[in-house]
Motif scaffolding. Structure first.
Motif, PDB file in Angstrom:
ATOM      1  N   VAL A 158      -1.749 127.088  55.694  1.00 45.51           N
ATOM      2  CA  VAL A 158      -2.616 127.288  56.856  1.00 45.51           C
ATOM      3  C   VAL A 158      -3.009 128.758  56.969  1.00 45.51           C
ATOM      4  CG1 VAL A 158      -2.845 127.024  59.357  1.00 45.51           C
ATOM      5  CG2 VAL A 158      -1.366 125.453  58.082  1.00 45.51           C
ATOM      6  N   TYR A 159      -4.300 129.028  56.934  1.00 47.15           N
ATOM      7  CA  TYR A 159      -4.782 130.371  57.220  1.00 47.15           C
ATOM      8  C   TYR A 159      -4.987 130.481  58.731  1.00 47.15           C
ATOM      9  CZ  TYR A 159      -5.205 131.465  52.318  1.00 47.15           C
ATOM     10  OH  TYR A 159      -4.895 131.724  51.016  1.00 47.15           O
ATOM     11  N   PRO A 186      -7.456 137.859  57.831  1.00 45.86           N
ATOM     12  CA  PRO A 186      -7.630 138.005  56.385  1.00 45.86           C
ATOM     13  C   PRO A 186      -6.317 138.360  55.675  1.00 45.86           C
ATOM     14  CG  PRO A 186      -8.628 139.860  57.553  1.00 45.86           C
ATOM     15  CD  PRO A 186      -8.186 138.892  58.583  1.00 45.86           C
ATOM     16  N   SER A 187      -6.211 137.838  54.428  1.00 43.63           N
ATOM     17  CA  SER A 187      -4.998 138.058  53.639  1.00 43.63           C
ATOM     18  C   SER A 187      -5.370 138.584  52.259  1.00 43.63           C
ATOM     19  CB  SER A 187      -4.255 136.735  53.473  1.00 43.63           C
ATOM     20  OG  SER A 187      -4.890 135.957  52.470  1.00 43.63           O
ATOM     21  N   SER A 192     -12.005 136.450  49.095  1.00 46.23           N
ATOM     22  CA  SER A 192     -12.729 136.741  50.337  1.00 46.23           C
ATOM     23  C   SER A 192     -11.859 137.524  51.321  1.00 46.23           C
ATOM     24  CB  SER A 192     -13.289 135.461  50.967  1.00 46.23           C
ATOM     25  OG  SER A 192     -12.435 134.368  50.779  1.00 46.23           O
ATOM     26  N   GLY A 193     -10.569 137.211  51.348  1.00 42.65           N
ATOM     27  CA  GLY A 193      -9.662 137.964  52.212  1.00 42.65           C
ATOM     28  C   GLY A 193      -9.551 139.415  51.773  1.00 42.65           C
ATOM     29  N   ARG A 194      -9.391 139.604  50.470  1.00 44.68           N
ATOM     30  CA  ARG A 194      -9.253 140.975  49.946  1.00 44.68           C
ATOM     31  C   ARG A 194     -10.504 141.796  50.228  1.00 44.68           C
ATOM     32  NH1 ARG A 194      -6.558 138.204  45.804  1.00 44.68           N
ATOM     33  NH2 ARG A 194      -8.397 138.099  44.453  1.00 44.68           N
ATOM     34  N   GLY A 208     -14.177 132.197  60.856  1.00 43.11           N
ATOM     35  CA  GLY A 208     -15.060 132.205  59.690  1.00 43.11           C
ATOM     36  C   GLY A 208     -14.339 132.689  58.438  1.00 43.11           C
ATOM     37  N   THR A 209     -13.660 133.808  58.543  1.00 38.80           N
ATOM     38  CA  THR A 209     -12.920 134.328  57.397  1.00 38.80           C
ATOM     39  C   THR A 209     -11.813 133.366  56.989  1.00 38.80           C
ATOM     40  OG1 THR A 209     -13.336 136.548  58.264  1.00 38.80           O
ATOM     41  CG2 THR A 209     -11.656 136.335  56.536  1.00 38.80           C
ATOM     42  N   ALA A 210     -11.121 132.803  57.969  1.00 46.55           N
ATOM     43  CA  ALA A 210     -10.017 131.891  57.665  1.00 46.55           C
ATOM     44  C   ALA A 210     -10.523 130.656  56.923  1.00 46.55           C
ATOM     45  CB  ALA A 210      -9.288 131.495  58.949  1.00 46.55           C
ATOM     46  N   ILE A 211     -11.689 130.138  57.330  1.00 47.68           N
ATOM     47  CA  ILE A 211     -12.283 128.996  56.631  1.00 47.68           C
ATOM     48  C   ILE A 211     -12.584 129.376  55.182  1.00 47.68           C
ATOM     49  CG2 ILE A 211     -14.313 127.475  56.480  1.00 47.68           C
ATOM     50  CD1 ILE A 211     -14.480 127.445  59.503  1.00 47.68           C
ATOM     51  N   SER A 212     -13.218 130.550  54.985  1.00 46.41           N
ATOM     52  CA  SER A 212     -13.540 130.985  53.617  1.00 46.41           C
ATOM     53  C   SER A 212     -12.270 131.045  52.783  1.00 46.41           C
ATOM     54  CB  SER A 212     -14.176 132.377  53.629  1.00 46.41           C
ATOM     55  OG  SER A 212     -15.077 132.515  54.682  1.00 46.41           O
ATOM     56  N   GLU A 213     -11.214 131.603  53.320  1.00 47.45           N
ATOM     57  CA  GLU A 213      -9.975 131.736  52.552  1.00 47.45           C
ATOM     58  C   GLU A 213      -9.388 130.368  52.207  1.00 47.45           C
ATOM     59  OE1 GLU A 213      -7.603 135.445  52.663  1.00 47.45           O
ATOM     60  OE2 GLU A 213      -7.752 135.111  54.824  1.00 47.45           O
TER      61      GLU A 213
END
Lengths: 448, 448
Positions: A158-159, A186-187, A192-194, A208-213
């Motif tokens: 889970v992001y 972001p992770s 995408s997180g990096r 949005g970022t979490a979905i991408s990750e």
């Protein structure tokens, strides 16, 4: 004092979900591939979602879709959920209205989200998927998927939006206790997180970022797919178990609702309580009103526009026909985190367009006032999301009093607020406020 | 897969509590007035407790005590609670044992404590009492009394041990949301609080001080009395509703428990699940074993002494005949705050003395291991207190496997852990430890 709870025996757990699309004269428009501009087909979703879920997403013909026996067995952990006549709330409001609520807070994860998490994990399992990724904002969907993953033996990642990861440690612990991996987004675990972290090292994250990750990890991992907890048609389908049970329970109570209410984020719990009752309106047998109660700070149905838009902020999803505030819309940081979504699912959007449903938007303070009154009368601390449905029910009950009419009101209590007590704390301390949003601001987002 | 839950209809909520004292050949010894050394009579308790509660406290003759209709009506908010066959846990343990649990976590306050809070507030109400005071450590009892106060319209003031007040803000918010006044103890609102604060301005509080403050406020306020959530006989009496329901539900399941297990703090939930089954053992009809599961760091039944001791640290209560570690005993700061009590109620103590019940003590890490396994198999996050009962059930199930015997095990899931997730967090991070206590140390406290 009369009996307050209406309980179904386990054998009455519905055997089929109800697919409202089969009964709609104007079908929801299809999702569109943003590159080719072609309408999507089920196969287009296979790389990301389980095959049966992809087929359910586009099913326009089957009115009833069978619930697999394995899923019904897991539903038995907490279903059927109770229907409750809210006598004490009625008394406090001195209203002639009869108020009922369907109590989805009894699920072990504390909300209705499990109703879709279980079949989603199950269908992935029979496809041979071993790992699932998802994103979570407030944490309710992530919690449900973690639980369902453990129930069927799939690994879940889970992001979790970083600010929630830090501000809602109890939700994070719940997922971890059920064995899920929880990553603050972001992770550094995805490209995408990096990228985000390189550009903005202190960024607190977004859905949005979490979905991408989550999507990136799913695409790059063998036997790994992705899961979403709202907006999509197959999610609404699974949630109809709420309304199907409620229908039988209202019959036990000897009444039929004049008004059905659900709080509104992406649409899953509203659809769940509404669609089974809506089918009688479509048939012309009933005149029930349906009210989607959304936050004043995120009023997609009441003040948004119907158009094709992305489902996520980053624009990675297909284009969805929806009432939207624009996929870049940045809602105020209200406590009802689950309702902070810019768009409405395509079925609900079509139904709204065709005037089958109504929507209202409610300011944050009114929702907490309603939540505290509900807690003090009916005894359950509602989730900040669910207080929107309660506030709407209270408005209708007061109107019934003014008009001297004995209406029957049914709302969905989508979840409890036991892990959201800091929100109540702030409300009781007078530290919460309403968030206004100007029409100009909404227009700005829609033009982006 | 067979049905897992055994649900009673509302009409099956018991109409009477079971008073085990009526069936005991060796009655529990009477409480003693520490000044006069005379055994107490019901009237001695009238200044502090409602009259009916005081009479129940000393009732040795009536086997069945009627539950007032008003209390049964409130019980209907959450009762009957489910009995669940823990198939998934059995499978994970690969045991021939059949494991059942009674799920008291479904109450709106999340634990069994409401079973006694409701009648306590009700009996006070019919006496004309308008205000009640109590103390709370971990917060579960305070939460229950806050809820019950709101249900019957009494004002509740809860003295919450200061360290819990700060470390468990969710519990505090719950009480406040239900309208209770919550005061961090020691406080400036009482003479005893002021005395402590004058001497030790940074003192983090203790249950002893909180009790003194609650009693002082009750004695000085018109129409105000005091309430206690465990230890006393009338509290155990109210909790027998748990076992009485479970008895009917085991019958639905077509089995009878060989072993009944409850976690053990002052005795209220253990008594509740056990006494109704115990009556058949007293009659000679059954051979059920009863296991009280206490923390290794607070082992009153396994390693304490049976003697007259005070119920509170400060020595304000009557002398109670009990298994005790000494009223000055200072248990380690384990997460199962509700089990950090130095003594056992007088009924349980007598039954232990007469070998009707067994006790075991379990180290903290084993309890959390059991809690996580339970969460991952049965789906409910157990309260840190309840994990002691689970750990004991797991020990018995493993033994059944070794012996190849198909035993039937029933335990009480006294509450959920949703507002205790920080404890799970620490466990999963490897930050929790066991607490050893030496016999020498126990002897030291007992001599104080």
């Amino acid at each position: 004092m009369k009996t307050k709870k209406f309980l179904l025996p386990e054998r009455e757990i519905p055997t089929h979900w109800y697919n409202v699309v089969a009964d709609m004269q104007n079908k929801p428009q299809r999702m569109i591939n943003p590159g080719t501009k072609e309408p999507l087909k089920p196969e287009d979703l296979f790389p990301l979602f389980a095959e049966e879920l992809s087929r359910q997403e586009f099913n326009e013909t089957d009115r009833w879709i069978e619930i697999p026996e394995e899923v019904r067995d897991k539903y038995k952990i907490y279903r059927p959920s109770p229907l409750v006549r809210a006598y004490s709330l009625e008394k406090a409001l001195d209203t002639p209205a009869h108020i009922y609520f369907k109590n989805e807070s009894v699920s072990p994860v504390g909300s209705h989200k499990l109703n879709s998490a279980l079949p989603q994990v199950y269908y992935n399992k029979i496809d041979g998927t071993t790992n699932l990724t998802t994103e979570t904002g407030a944490g309710q969907w992530g919690t449900a998927l973690a639980f369902a993953g453990k129930a069927f033996g799939l690994e879940i990642a889970v992001y979790m939006v970083k600010i929630s990861y830090e501000q809602k440690p109890y939700r994070r612990s719940l997922m971890q206790t059920w064995g899920a991996q929880v990553i603050a987004s972001p992770s550094m675990s995805t490209k995408s997180g990096r990228k985000v972290l390189t550009e903005r090292p202190t960024y607190q994250g977004s859905l949005g970022t979490a979905i991408s990750e989550a999507i990136e990890l799913a695409m790059q991992t063998p036997n790994c797919k992705y899961a979403l907890g709202s907006v999509l048609n197959h999610v609404s389908l699974h949630q109809t178990i709420i309304g199907l049970e409620a229908e039988k329970q209202m019959e036990m109570a000897g009444e039929y609702p004049d008004i059905v209410i659900g709080c509104f984020g992406g649409g899953s719990n509203f659809s769940g309580i509404s669609f089974p009752f809506l089918r009688h309106v479509i048939k012309g047998d009933k005149k029930t009103r349906f009210i989607a109660a959304e936050p004043a700070s995120c009023p997609k149905l009441t003040r948004g526009t119907f158009k094709y838009d992305f489902g996520d902020e980053a624009g990675f999803t297909p284009l969805i026909p929806m009432y939207t505030l624009g996929h870049n819309f940045s809602p105020a940081n209200i406590h009802a985190g689950g309702l902070r979504y810019h768009g409405a699912g395509s079925i609900v959007s079509q139904l709204k367009k065709d005037n089958f449903i109504e929507a209202i938007d409610i300011p944050q303070l009114e929702t907490f006032e309603a939540g505290v009154l509900f807690a003090q009368t009916e005894g359950i601390i509602p989730a900040p999301e669910s207080t929107h449905a309660i506030a709407s029910a209270i408005r209708e009950a007061k109107m019934a009093k003014e008009e001297g009419i004995q209406k029957v009101i049914l709302f969905n209590l989508s979840g409890h607020g036991l892990v959201d007590m800091s929100a109540y704390d702030q409300y009781l301390a007078g530290d919460l406020k309403n968030y206004e949003i100007s029409t100009l601001e909404i227009e700005k987002y829609l033009q982006d």
